[in-house]
Structures are given as C-alpha cells and as structure tokens.
Design a protein around this motif. Sequence first.
Motif, PDB file in Angstrom:
ATOM      1  N   PRO A 181      -9.684  11.390  37.100  1.00 58.90           N
ATOM      2  CA  PRO A 181     -10.445  11.287  38.070  1.00 58.90           C
ATOM      3  C   PRO A 181     -10.528   9.956  38.735  1.00 58.90           C
ATOM      4  O   PRO A 181      -9.922   9.199  38.291  1.00 58.90           O
ATOM      5  CB  PRO A 181     -11.880  11.727  37.252  1.00 58.90           C
ATOM      6  N   ALA A 182     -11.228   9.582  39.683  1.00 53.01           N
ATOM      7  CA  ALA A 182     -11.257   8.340  40.389  1.00 53.01           C
ATOM      8  C   ALA A 182     -11.609   7.354  39.524  1.00 53.01           C
ATOM      9  O   ALA A 182     -11.255   6.156  39.547  1.00 53.01           O
ATOM     10  CB  ALA A 182     -12.130   8.553  41.706  1.00 53.01           C
ATOM     11  N   ASN A 183     -12.502   7.582  38.609  1.00 55.84           N
ATOM     12  CA  ASN A 183     -12.899   6.585  37.506  1.00 55.84           C
ATOM     13  C   ASN A 183     -12.136   6.303  36.146  1.00 55.84           C
ATOM     14  O   ASN A 183     -12.607   5.853  35.276  1.00 55.84           O
ATOM     15  CB  ASN A 183     -14.516   6.847  37.203  1.00 55.84           C
ATOM     16  N   ALA A 184     -11.187   6.995  36.125  1.00 53.65           N
ATOM     17  CA  ALA A 184     -10.004   6.757  35.337  1.00 53.65           C
ATOM     18  C   ALA A 184      -9.465   5.408  34.973  1.00 53.65           C
ATOM     19  O   ALA A 184      -9.252   5.031  33.999  1.00 53.65           O
ATOM     20  CB  ALA A 184      -8.895   7.679  35.113  1.00 53.65           C
ATOM     21  N   ARG A 185      -9.222   4.739  36.000  1.00 52.16           N
ATOM     22  CA  ARG A 185      -8.799   3.107  36.024  1.00 52.16           C
ATOM     23  C   ARG A 185      -9.723   2.393  35.465  1.00 52.16           C
ATOM     24  O   ARG A 185     -11.218   2.483  35.979  1.00 52.16           O
ATOM     25  CB  ARG A 185      -8.138   2.596  36.982  1.00 52.16           C
ATOM     26  N   LEU A 186      -9.714   1.582  34.557  1.00 52.41           N
ATOM     27  CA  LEU A 186     -10.536   0.406  34.118  1.00 52.41           C
ATOM     28  C   LEU A 186     -11.012  -0.420  35.329  1.00 52.41           C
ATOM     29  O   LEU A 186      -9.989  -0.800  35.982  1.00 52.41           O
ATOM     30  CB  LEU A 186     -10.146  -0.298  32.800  1.00 52.41           C
ATOM     31  N   GLU A 187     -12.248  -0.726  35.361  1.00 56.34           N
ATOM     32  CA  GLU A 187     -12.807  -1.372  36.633  1.00 56.34           C
ATOM     33  C   GLU A 187     -11.830  -2.849  36.795  1.00 56.34           C
ATOM     34  O   GLU A 187     -11.522  -3.194  37.782  1.00 56.34           O
ATOM     35  CB  GLU A 187     -14.159  -1.847  36.483  1.00 56.34           C
TER      36      GLU A 187
END
Length: 370
Positions: A212-218
Amino acid sequence: MAVLNEEQTMLRDMARDWARKESPVKAYRKVRDAAEAIGFDPQAFAKMAEMGWTGVIIPEVHGGSDFGYLSLGLVLEECARTLTASPLNASSLAATSALLLGGSDDQKAAWLPGMASGETIAALAVDEGPRHAPDQIKARAEQAGDGWILSGEKCFVAEGDAANLLIVAAQYEGGVGLFLVPADASGITVATRKLIDFRSHAAITLDQVALPANARLESGDEALLDAVLDRARAGVAAEMLGLAVQSFEDTLDYLKTRSQFGEILSRFQALQHRMANLFTEIELMRSVVEGAMEAIDAGRDDVPTRVSLAKATACQTLNLVSRELIQLHGGIGMTDEHSSGFYLKRARILEAQYGNGAFHRERFARLNDY
C-alpha cells in the motif's frame, strides 16, 4: 564505563539471573540440536516478552517502558553470556529503531504495540551479498497507482525465518527507503540459511510484492538507513561484549582448576600475562560499547563515530578472546561436548554482521576526515 541508574541495575541483574537459571548454555544446545528453522525457543522468547524486554526502547504510549538503548544493551549482553537464542536484537532493537526513527504516527500505532508485547517479530532486511554493503542496494520499489511494487533479494536476514514483518531497504525515486512488508505477502519467498551459529539467517526473495501507499517509512532516505544501522550495530556490539566477558570468565575458571606438570595453570606467569591482557582489552571494549549506547540515548551528533569505534573494537577484542578461549582450554576446547566452540562460532557471525572490523575502521577514518 557507564554509570547505571537504579532501574538499569535492576534490569541487568534480572537479565543475568534469568539467563543463568532459565536459559543456560545447555538450552542453546537443545535449540541447536532441534535444528528448527527459526533458531530459537518461542517459549523462552515469550518469557522475555513477559518481563518487558521486548519493549525496552518503545515509548509507553505504545506499550513499552522507554528505558533506552543502554538498558536494552545490558539485557543483550547478559543473554549473550549464556548464548540465549532470541529475536531480541533483530526485532526489539534493530527493526524497532526503524519504526521509532522513520515511522509515522499511524505506522507506529499499527506495529509497535505488537512488537512491545513480543507478538510481532520484525526483521531488518538490508544486505544483498556476502558482505555488509548498505551503499550497494539494488532492491527496487516502484510506484504503482496508490501503492508500491517491490522486487529484489536480501541475504542473511537475521531472524528472517520467524519474522511477521520485514523492514526492507530498497531504492525508489527519492533514494533509499525502508518499506514495511508483511512476511506473508504474496511474492515473498523465505529460504532458510543455517550458518555456523545455527541461528536464523534467511535469504528472502521479493518478486513483484504489492504494497500500500503507506508502506514506506515516512522519513525514507539514506540518513534514516544509516541511523537505523548504527543502532543495530550497537546492539550487536553489546552481544559481542557478553560473549567476550563469558569467554574470559570460563577460561579463567578453567586455568584456576586445571593442573599441568603438578601445578595449577593459573600459577604460570606466561598465562597470567595473557589473561591480564584479555582483561584490559575487554574493559576497553566495555567502555566504547557502553559509550556508543549512551551517545544514542543522549541524541549526540557523534553517534556514527562512536558506533563504528565500538563495533571495530568489539570485532578485534572478541576475535582475540574467542581464540584464546579455544587455545587455553586445550583439547577439550575443540570438542562439541564443550561450549567453547559455540562461543567461537557465534563470535564469527557477529563480527561480520552489519560490518566487520575493516569496514568500521575505514568508516571511522572517513567520518573523522583521516
């Protein structure tokens, strides 16, 4: 040496007592003989979680105690002294650090409570070859619609066989990012790799893994990866300190009881000199390892320098102590029935993990503009 507060002293003593009584070397031998892919006893790890060790660096809001890296380092040291096999370092320090440093509030809320309780085991997947080379990452994350497609290979992922969550370093259009990947996601293949320490060092293949789009750490960039790796390196150095201390004490006890030519071995001056040298080297090792942990807790600017100094010193000292452990035990040190070989083999694995002595000496020099 670090000056411990009351909580840290109690935590160290608790870990020492538990490791000696509940997880002695014979427990590790039992894990080795069972030859399970995960490489540790889940029941023992569950007890560690019950005592709160899996949440030592996790904030209280997410179920941890927020005691800091030095406190967790003390636990790792004591567990290493009895060769306790667990994902405590890989999950509760290395992978947890990635979320603490780079995760959004939502990412932290989703994963940290399970990691604090020990229900979620996470593994940091960075290296792709036989040597530690974080600047040569080829795994790739491509944006696809509202998400990501991740492909690549990772080698020697510590505790990768037991992990529920993989934190994978991969190239993307913004540089190098860390991605949260559920271990059961479609496209992931985990291959068990047993090295000489009989622990889990999985090889992981990611083939078009949809995220999903939020898989990468911010906070996804090289600076984050370096910061996470420095904390992982400090944790490994703490383990190495425990191995060195126990190897020294076992050797000293043996020299005090073994007779040769009608004399106790510890009375020979040449052996006294060798043991005195080992003692001073271990004390130096302790000062730099604990210094690195304190620097992390204090948020100092010289964390990279201190960590590389600690890891390089740990590699050199543990290599020496583990070799002397075998040699000074003589013939019995060469046998599988004796525990010396276990310490030697685990030492060689940890020396290579997250950069060997040569890697960190060079890094130390570059950081100091030598």
